[in-house]
Design a protein around this motif. Structure first.
Motif, PDB file in Angstrom:
ATOM      1  N   TYR A  82       0.827  -1.204   0.000  1.00 43.49           N
ATOM      2  CA  TYR A  82       0.000   0.000   0.000  1.00 43.49           C
ATOM      3  C   TYR A  82       0.861   1.253   0.000  1.00 43.49           C
ATOM      4  O   TYR A  82       1.977   1.241   0.512  1.00 43.49           O
ATOM      5  CB  TYR A  82      -0.875   0.054   1.276  1.00 43.49           C
ATOM      6  CG  TYR A  82      -1.560  -1.230   1.594  1.00 43.49           C
ATOM      7  CD1 TYR A  82      -0.895  -2.234   2.284  1.00 43.49           C
ATOM      8  CD2 TYR A  82      -2.875  -1.463   1.195  1.00 43.49           C
ATOM      9  CE1 TYR A  82      -1.511  -3.442   2.564  1.00 43.49           C
ATOM     10  CE2 TYR A  82      -3.499  -2.669   1.481  1.00 43.49           C
ATOM     11  CZ  TYR A  82      -2.808  -3.643   2.156  1.00 43.49           C
ATOM     12  OH  TYR A  82      -3.414  -4.836   2.437  1.00 43.49           O
TER      13      TYR A  82
ATOM     14  N   TYR B 216       0.165   5.209   1.362  1.00 43.04           N
ATOM     15  CA  TYR B 216      -0.701   6.160   2.038  1.00 43.04           C
ATOM     16  C   TYR B 216      -0.022   7.518   2.078  1.00 43.04           C
ATOM     17  O   TYR B 216       1.205   7.612   2.052  1.00 43.04           O
ATOM     18  CB  TYR B 216      -0.943   5.728   3.498  1.00 43.04           C
ATOM     19  CG  TYR B 216      -1.984   4.651   3.685  1.00 43.04           C
ATOM     20  CD1 TYR B 216      -1.647   3.306   3.542  1.00 43.04           C
ATOM     21  CD2 TYR B 216      -3.291   4.972   4.015  1.00 43.04           C
ATOM     22  CE1 TYR B 216      -2.598   2.310   3.729  1.00 43.04           C
ATOM     23  CE2 TYR B 216      -4.249   3.976   4.209  1.00 43.04           C
ATOM     24  CZ  TYR B 216      -3.880   2.652   4.063  1.00 43.04           C
ATOM     25  OH  TYR B 216      -4.829   1.682   4.247  1.00 43.04           O
TER      26      TYR B 216
ATOM     27  N   GLN C 266      -0.118  11.033   4.628  1.00 36.45           N
ATOM     28  CA  GLN C 266      -0.567  11.512   5.935  1.00 36.45           C
ATOM     29  C   GLN C 266      -0.491  13.024   5.951  1.00 36.45           C
ATOM     30  O   GLN C 266       0.569  13.619   5.768  1.00 36.45           O
ATOM     31  CB  GLN C 266       0.298  10.955   7.067  1.00 36.45           C
ATOM     32  CG  GLN C 266      -0.165  11.398   8.435  1.00 36.45           C
ATOM     33  CD  GLN C 266       0.687  10.856   9.562  1.00 36.45           C
ATOM     34  OE1 GLN C 266       1.801  10.379   9.356  1.00 36.45           O
ATOM     35  NE2 GLN C 266       0.162  10.884  10.769  1.00 36.45           N
TER      36      GLN C 266
ATOM     37  N   GLY D 119      -5.505  12.051   9.237  1.00 37.23           N
ATOM     38  CA  GLY D 119      -5.093  10.661   9.362  1.00 37.23           C
ATOM     39  C   GLY D 119      -4.329  10.209   8.134  1.00 37.23           C
ATOM     40  O   GLY D 119      -3.665  11.006   7.456  1.00 37.23           O
ATOM     41  N   LEU D 120      -4.417   8.938   7.831  1.00 33.22           N
ATOM     42  CA  LEU D 120      -3.751   8.375   6.669  1.00 33.22           C
ATOM     43  C   LEU D 120      -4.800   8.064   5.605  1.00 33.22           C
ATOM     44  O   LEU D 120      -5.829   7.449   5.913  1.00 33.22           O
ATOM     45  CB  LEU D 120      -3.005   7.086   7.030  1.00 33.22           C
ATOM     46  CG  LEU D 120      -1.664   7.255   7.723  1.00 33.22           C
ATOM     47  CD1 LEU D 120      -1.838   7.585   9.191  1.00 33.22           C
ATOM     48  CD2 LEU D 120      -0.818   5.998   7.571  1.00 33.22           C
TER      49      LEU D 120
ATOM     50  N   LEU E 237      -5.487   6.355   1.757  1.00 30.50           N
ATOM     51  CA  LEU E 237      -4.931   5.385   0.822  1.00 30.50           C
ATOM     52  C   LEU E 237      -4.838   5.980  -0.573  1.00 30.50           C
ATOM     53  O   LEU E 237      -5.832   6.498  -1.115  1.00 30.50           O
ATOM     54  CB  LEU E 237      -5.802   4.130   0.807  1.00 30.50           C
ATOM     55  CG  LEU E 237      -5.346   2.990  -0.078  1.00 30.50           C
ATOM     56  CD1 LEU E 237      -4.017   2.410   0.416  1.00 30.50           C
ATOM     57  CD2 LEU E 237      -6.410   1.893  -0.121  1.00 30.50           C
TER      58      LEU E 237
ATOM     59  N   GLU F 286      -8.314   5.954  -2.061  1.00 26.38           N
ATOM     60  CA  GLU F 286      -9.167   7.107  -1.813  1.00 26.38           C
ATOM     61  C   GLU F 286      -8.713   8.375  -2.547  1.00 26.38           C
ATOM     62  O   GLU F 286      -9.532   9.177  -2.985  1.00 26.38           O
ATOM     63  CB  GLU F 286      -9.181   7.366  -0.303  1.00 26.38           C
ATOM     64  CG  GLU F 286     -10.155   8.399   0.204  1.00 26.38           C
ATOM     65  CD  GLU F 286     -10.067   8.562   1.714  1.00 26.38           C
ATOM     66  OE1 GLU F 286      -9.325   7.784   2.375  1.00 26.38           O
ATOM     67  OE2 GLU F 286     -10.726   9.468   2.252  1.00 26.38           O
TER      68      GLU F 286
ATOM     69  N   PHE G 169       3.672   7.032   3.344  1.00 27.21           N
ATOM     70  CA  PHE G 169       4.011   5.765   3.974  1.00 27.21           C
ATOM     71  C   PHE G 169       3.700   4.613   3.029  1.00 27.21           C
ATOM     72  O   PHE G 169       2.634   4.564   2.417  1.00 27.21           O
ATOM     73  CB  PHE G 169       3.200   5.549   5.251  1.00 27.21           C
ATOM     74  CG  PHE G 169       3.662   6.356   6.419  1.00 27.21           C
ATOM     75  CD1 PHE G 169       3.069   7.569   6.705  1.00 27.21           C
ATOM     76  CD2 PHE G 169       4.702   5.914   7.212  1.00 27.21           C
ATOM     77  CE1 PHE G 169       3.500   8.326   7.785  1.00 27.21           C
ATOM     78  CE2 PHE G 169       5.136   6.658   8.295  1.00 27.21           C
ATOM     79  CZ  PHE G 169       4.530   7.868   8.574  1.00 27.21           C
TER      80      PHE G 169
ATOM     81  N   PHE H 153       4.500  -0.924   8.524  1.00 27.37           N
ATOM     82  CA  PHE H 153       4.766   0.322   7.818  1.00 27.37           C
ATOM     83  C   PHE H 153       6.256   0.558   7.645  1.00 27.37           C
ATOM     84  O   PHE H 153       7.076   0.159   8.482  1.00 27.37           O
ATOM     85  CB  PHE H 153       4.206   1.507   8.604  1.00 27.37           C
ATOM     86  CG  PHE H 153       2.717   1.649   8.515  1.00 27.37           C
ATOM     87  CD1 PHE H 153       1.890   0.993   9.402  1.00 27.37           C
ATOM     88  CD2 PHE H 153       2.150   2.456   7.543  1.00 27.37           C
ATOM     89  CE1 PHE H 153       0.517   1.124   9.325  1.00 27.37           C
ATOM     90  CE2 PHE H 153       0.773   2.601   7.456  1.00 27.37           C
ATOM     91  CZ  PHE H 153      -0.052   1.937   8.345  1.00 27.37           C
TER      92      PHE H 153
ATOM     93  N   GLY I 112       8.466   6.145   6.398  1.00 25.22           N
ATOM     94  CA  GLY I 112       7.877   7.351   5.840  1.00 25.22           C
ATOM     95  C   GLY I 112       8.842   8.197   5.034  1.00 25.22           C
ATOM     96  O   GLY I 112      10.060   8.160   5.238  1.00 25.22           O
TER      97      GLY I 112
END
Lengths: 111, 114
Positions: A33, A35, A37, A42-43, A45, A59, A90, A102, A105
């Motif tokens: 994945y 993501y 932030q 929040g995180l 996708l 998203e 991330f 994870f 970052g």
């Protein structure tokens, strides 16, 4: 140590430049994945890959592309960076139901 | 789509005391997983605790425990004997049973004061 490795850790880009964020995992996970932030959100996708050879939008996919090069590697590309893409990114990997592991970052700033 | 809500943007607690972080979620699914992640200033995301929705027993991990109320769609995190190292952002997350797409709340910033 086993886990998820992301590079680079920090990057500054000018508007319109391109770059690729690299991610590799050594846990033999099928799913990977990306993501982003942002403060107060929040995180979210961006893209995910359920298995080698497949990718799907999350998203917030606009402005990004991904490549699942093999089972270990999943890269994220910004073709023409915009200030709105300033964020912390991330990478993560997982097996079904066991939560994500994870990377550390990437802090990206687009000026 | 599933949503996760953390209604407390910031909280603080005195060292050695107990604090509870709230999380609610919205789903029509019956089987799913819930998680709490910790993000210290180092930025690393660390899994704190995991709950399977079909299990009624609340998960515990040392000083961390959850209060899982399935009917109320509530999943709070209790930290006992708070330590300075617990200072971090805490994220609640939801994952469907047959889908690895994890949804996160906006986070709660917890400060443990000496």
């Amino acid at each position: 140590n086993a886990g998820v490795t992301q590079t680079p850790k920090f990057q500054v880009l000018k508007t319109g430049q391109s770059m690729t964020l690299q991610c590799a995992q050594d846990m033999n996970h099928n799913s990977m994945y990306w993501y982003r932030q942002d403060p107060g959100m929040g995180l979210r996708l961006i893209y995910y890959s359920a298995s080698e050879g497949t990718t799907d939008k999350g998203e917030v996919p606009n402005g990004y592309n991904v490549s699942r090069l093999n089972k270990r590697e999943f890269s994220l590309r910004l073709e023409s960076a915009a200030p709105s893409q300033t964020s912390v990114y991330f990478c993560a990997s997982s097996e079904q139901g066991y939560g994500y592991t994870f990377g550390s970052g990437t802090r990206l700033t687009v000026v | 789509a599933q949503t996760v809500t953390q209604s407390q943007p910031e909280m603080s607690v005195q060292e050695a005391e107990t604090v509870t972080l709230s999380c609610t979620y919205d789903t029509s699914e019956n089987n799913y997983y819930l998680f709490w992640y910790k993000q210290p200033p180092s930025r690393q995301m660390i899994l704190v605790i995991r709950q399977e929705a079909y299990k009624q027993q609340n998960a515990t991990e040392n000083r961390f425990s959850v209060n899982f109320q399935k009917a109320a769609k509530s999943f709070s995190l209790k930290i006992s004997d708070s330590q300075l190292g617990d200072t971090a952002m805490y994220f609640c997350a939801f994952m469907q049973y047959n889908n690895n797409d994890m949804r996160f709340g906006a986070g709660t910033r917890l400060t443990v004061k000496p």
